[in-house]
Scaffold this motif. Sequence first.
Motif, PDB file in Angstrom:
ATOM      1  N   GLN A  25     -11.434  -8.414  -4.948  1.00 27.39           N
ATOM      2  CA  GLN A  25     -10.574  -8.303  -6.120  1.00 27.39           C
ATOM      3  C   GLN A  25      -9.669  -7.082  -6.016  1.00 27.39           C
ATOM      4  OE1 GLN A  25     -10.209 -10.480  -8.762  1.00 27.39           O
ATOM      5  NE2 GLN A  25      -8.494  -9.125  -9.244  1.00 27.39           N
ATOM      6  N   LEU A  26     -10.211  -5.977  -5.480  1.00 24.04           N
ATOM      7  CA  LEU A  26      -9.410  -4.767  -5.339  1.00 24.04           C
ATOM      8  C   LEU A  26      -8.245  -4.987  -4.381  1.00 24.04           C
ATOM      9  CD1 LEU A  26      -8.997  -1.775  -5.956  1.00 24.04           C
ATOM     10  CD2 LEU A  26     -10.545  -1.251  -4.053  1.00 24.04           C
ATOM     11  N   THR A  27      -8.506  -5.654  -3.256  1.00 21.00           N
ATOM     12  CA  THR A  27      -7.434  -5.934  -2.293  1.00 21.00           C
ATOM     13  C   THR A  27      -6.369  -6.824  -2.923  1.00 21.00           C
ATOM     14  OG1 THR A  27      -8.990  -5.740  -0.444  1.00 21.00           O
ATOM     15  CG2 THR A  27      -6.925  -6.899  -0.020  1.00 21.00           C
ATOM     16  N   CYS A  28      -6.790  -7.824  -3.672  1.00 24.54           N
ATOM     17  CA  CYS A  28      -5.826  -8.711  -4.338  1.00 24.54           C
ATOM     18  C   CYS A  28      -4.994  -7.949  -5.366  1.00 24.54           C
ATOM     19  CB  CYS A  28      -6.564  -9.873  -5.004  1.00 24.54           C
ATOM     20  SG  CYS A  28      -7.313 -11.026  -3.832  1.00 24.54           S
ATOM     21  N   THR A  29      -5.610  -6.999  -6.037  1.00 28.88           N
ATOM     22  CA  THR A  29      -4.873  -6.164  -7.000  1.00 28.88           C
ATOM     23  C   THR A  29      -3.790  -5.371  -6.289  1.00 28.88           C
ATOM     24  OG1 THR A  29      -6.812  -5.991  -8.432  1.00 28.88           O
ATOM     25  CG2 THR A  29      -5.104  -4.316  -8.696  1.00 28.88           C
ATOM     26  N   HIS A  30      -4.099  -4.856  -5.097  1.00 26.31           N
ATOM     27  CA  HIS A  30      -3.101  -4.109  -4.324  1.00 26.31           C
ATOM     28  C   HIS A  30      -1.959  -5.019  -3.888  1.00 26.31           C
ATOM     29  CE1 HIS A  30      -6.300  -0.876  -3.128  1.00 26.31           C
ATOM     30  NE2 HIS A  30      -5.855  -0.750  -4.359  1.00 26.31           N
ATOM     31  N   TYR A  31      -2.279  -6.244  -3.453  1.00 26.60           N
ATOM     32  CA  TYR A  31      -1.233  -7.200  -3.084  1.00 26.60           C
ATOM     33  C   TYR A  31      -0.342  -7.496  -4.283  1.00 26.60           C
ATOM     34  CZ  TYR A  31      -2.660  -8.547   1.651  1.00 26.60           C
ATOM     35  OH  TYR A  31      -2.905  -8.559   3.013  1.00 26.60           O
ATOM     36  N   ALA A  32      -0.957  -7.723  -5.437  1.00 28.23           N
ATOM     37  CA  ALA A  32      -0.182  -8.032  -6.639  1.00 28.23           C
ATOM     38  C   ALA A  32       0.764  -6.892  -6.990  1.00 28.23           C
ATOM     39  CB  ALA A  32      -1.125  -8.322  -7.803  1.00 28.23           C
ATOM     40  N   ARG A  33       0.284  -5.661  -6.877  1.00 30.30           N
ATOM     41  CA  ARG A  33       1.130  -4.493  -7.172  1.00 30.30           C
ATOM     42  C   ARG A  33       2.325  -4.432  -6.235  1.00 30.30           C
ATOM     43  NH1 ARG A  33      -1.954   0.464  -5.456  1.00 30.30           N
ATOM     44  NH2 ARG A  33      -1.327  -0.445  -3.470  1.00 30.30           N
ATOM     45  N   ASP A  34       2.103  -4.657  -4.934  1.00 31.79           N
ATOM     46  CA  ASP A  34       3.197  -4.581  -3.964  1.00 31.79           C
ATOM     47  C   ASP A  34       4.220  -5.695  -4.182  1.00 31.79           C
ATOM     48  OD1 ASP A  34       2.080  -2.362  -2.766  1.00 31.79           O
ATOM     49  OD2 ASP A  34       0.937  -3.526  -1.310  1.00 31.79           O
ATOM     50  N   LEU A  35       3.762  -6.866  -4.573  1.00 32.65           N
ATOM     51  CA  LEU A  35       4.692  -7.980  -4.787  1.00 32.65           C
ATOM     52  C   LEU A  35       5.457  -7.818  -6.100  1.00 32.65           C
ATOM     53  CD1 LEU A  35       2.411 -10.810  -3.413  1.00 32.65           C
ATOM     54  CD2 LEU A  35       4.538  -9.970  -2.390  1.00 32.65           C
ATOM     55  N   LYS A  36       4.816  -7.273  -7.108  1.00 34.85           N
ATOM     56  CA  LYS A  36       5.535  -6.995  -8.355  1.00 34.85           C
ATOM     57  C   LYS A  36       6.601  -5.924  -8.134  1.00 34.85           C
ATOM     58  CE  LYS A  36       1.802  -8.409 -11.457  1.00 34.85           C
ATOM     59  NZ  LYS A  36       0.725  -7.968 -12.383  1.00 34.85           N
ATOM     60  N   LEU A  37       6.341  -5.015  -7.203  1.00 36.40           N
ATOM     61  CA  LEU A  37       7.359  -4.027  -6.836  1.00 36.40           C
ATOM     62  C   LEU A  37       8.573  -4.720  -6.237  1.00 36.40           C
ATOM     63  CD1 LEU A  37       8.332  -1.134  -6.387  1.00 36.40           C
ATOM     64  CD2 LEU A  37       6.992  -1.085  -4.267  1.00 36.40           C
ATOM     65  N   LEU A  38       8.340  -5.709  -5.382  1.00 41.68           N
ATOM     66  CA  LEU A  38       9.457  -6.470  -4.815  1.00 41.68           C
ATOM     67  C   LEU A  38      10.247  -7.163  -5.919  1.00 41.68           C
ATOM     68  CD1 LEU A  38      11.070  -7.792  -2.509  1.00 41.68           C
ATOM     69  CD2 LEU A  38       9.276  -9.543  -2.386  1.00 41.68           C
ATOM     70  N   ALA A  77       4.613   0.756   4.951  1.00 36.41           N
ATOM     71  CA  ALA A  77       4.045  -0.195   5.913  1.00 36.41           C
ATOM     72  C   ALA A  77       3.089  -1.154   5.219  1.00 36.41           C
ATOM     73  CB  ALA A  77       3.328   0.560   7.027  1.00 36.41           C
ATOM     74  N   ARG A  78       2.253  -0.640   4.316  1.00 33.72           N
ATOM     75  CA  ARG A  78       1.327  -1.496   3.585  1.00 33.72           C
ATOM     76  C   ARG A  78       2.084  -2.482   2.690  1.00 33.72           C
ATOM     77  NH1 ARG A  78      -0.097   1.665  -0.446  1.00 33.72           N
ATOM     78  NH2 ARG A  78       1.426   0.484  -1.657  1.00 33.72           N
ATOM     79  N   THR A  79       3.109  -1.974   2.008  1.00 33.34           N
ATOM     80  CA  THR A  79       3.904  -2.821   1.118  1.00 33.34           C
ATOM     81  C   THR A  79       4.626  -3.905   1.903  1.00 33.34           C
ATOM     82  OG1 THR A  79       4.229  -0.966  -0.405  1.00 33.34           O
ATOM     83  CG2 THR A  79       5.769  -2.809  -0.588  1.00 33.34           C
ATOM     84  N   LEU A  80       5.212  -3.541   3.035  1.00 35.56           N
ATOM     85  CA  LEU A  80       5.914  -4.505   3.876  1.00 35.56           C
ATOM     86  C   LEU A  80       4.963  -5.570   4.398  1.00 35.56           C
ATOM     87  CD1 LEU A  80       8.496  -5.417   5.276  1.00 35.56           C
ATOM     88  CD2 LEU A  80       8.034  -3.741   7.087  1.00 35.56           C
ATOM     89  N   SER A  81       3.743  -5.170   4.740  1.00 37.78           N
ATOM     90  CA  SER A  81       2.742  -6.135   5.192  1.00 37.78           C
ATOM     91  C   SER A  81       2.420  -7.144   4.090  1.00 37.78           C
ATOM     92  CB  SER A  81       1.473  -5.392   5.614  1.00 37.78           C
ATOM     93  OG  SER A  81       0.458  -6.296   5.977  1.00 37.78           O
TER      94      SER A  81
END
Length: 301
Positions: A25-38, A77-81
Motif C-alpha cells: 500500500q505504501l508503494t502504491c501511495t508513492h506511485y499515486a503521488r508521483d502521477l498526481k504530480l504529472l 528518477a523515482r518520479t520518472l520511473s
Amino acid sequence: MTTDAQHAYLEAYLSHLRHERGLSQLTCTHYARDLKLLFSLLEDQPVKQGLTQLTVNHMRRHIATLHGRGMGSRSIARTLSAWRGFFHYLGERHGMTDNPCTGLRAPKAAKPLPQALSADQAVMLVEIQGDDALSLRDRAMLELLYSSGLRLSELVGLNLNALDIRNATLVVTGKGNKTRIVPVGSHAISAIQRWLVARSLMCPPAEQAMFINQRGKRLTGRSVQYRLKEWAIKQGINIDLHPHMLRHSFASHVLQSSGDLRAVQEMLGHANISTTQVYTHLDFHHLAKVYDAAHPRARKK
C-alpha cells in the motif's frame, strides 16, 4: 482527456499494482503521488495536453520544471520511473501506442554509501540489559534486525509461525510478497525465546504478531524507529540511528567476514546483485582505513 478520465486511469493502474503486481500500500501511495504530480504539471500548461497527446519533448520540459523547483536527482528518477510504468500500462491495457518517457533519463546523482555501524557499535546497541517486557522485546527486535538483515516492514510483519527455533531460521515476506528463508543467530534466538515468555503474559491468544505493543497489538514501524533512537542514546551510540542502518551493518559485516556477495544478496532478498554490490564499496572503505592506519608508506607524519 478530462480530469475524470485521468482519475479513472490512475485508479485502474493502482488496482493493477496492488492486485496483480502485489505491491504494498505504501508503494502504491508513492506511485499515486508521483502521477498526481504529472497531472498537476499538465494543468499548469497554457495549452492543455491529454495523456495521449504527450511527447518526449513535453516530458523533458516537465522534468526540467521539477529540476527548477529544486527536486533532487534521485527524486526525479523515482518520479520518472513511476511515469514510465504508468504509460507502459496504458499502452498494454488501453492501446496507447507511444510511451512519451521512452529514452528519458533523470539527471545523474552521486550514490552515497549506506551508513553502517562498526561491529563494536552494533554489539553495544543490541546488548540491552533489563528483564522488563519492553526491554526483552526491544532486545529481541534489535538482535533480529542485526542477525538477519531484515527490513523494518519485514520485522513488524512477522508472525509467530515464521520462526523455526529448532533450525534457527525465519521465513520472511519481503518486497512484492516474495518469501525467503534467512538464518537467525544464536544470540537472536535466545533473545526471542525470552521475549516470547514475556509476550505470552500480555497478549491475547488470537494475536499472531511476533512483536506487540503494551496493548497487545502488532507493533508499528514508527514505534520501532522511536525505540531504536531511544536505545541508541541509552547505549551511548552518538549516531542518528534508523532500522535500515542495522540491515546495512549486517550486510557489511557478513561480507567483510565471508566475501560471499551472492549469499549476502540471497539473505537480503535483493532481486539484482547490483543492489548488493554497494556493500563491496563499504568493505573497500574499511580496507582503505586499515591500509591508511597500518602501511608504512600511507601513514601521515
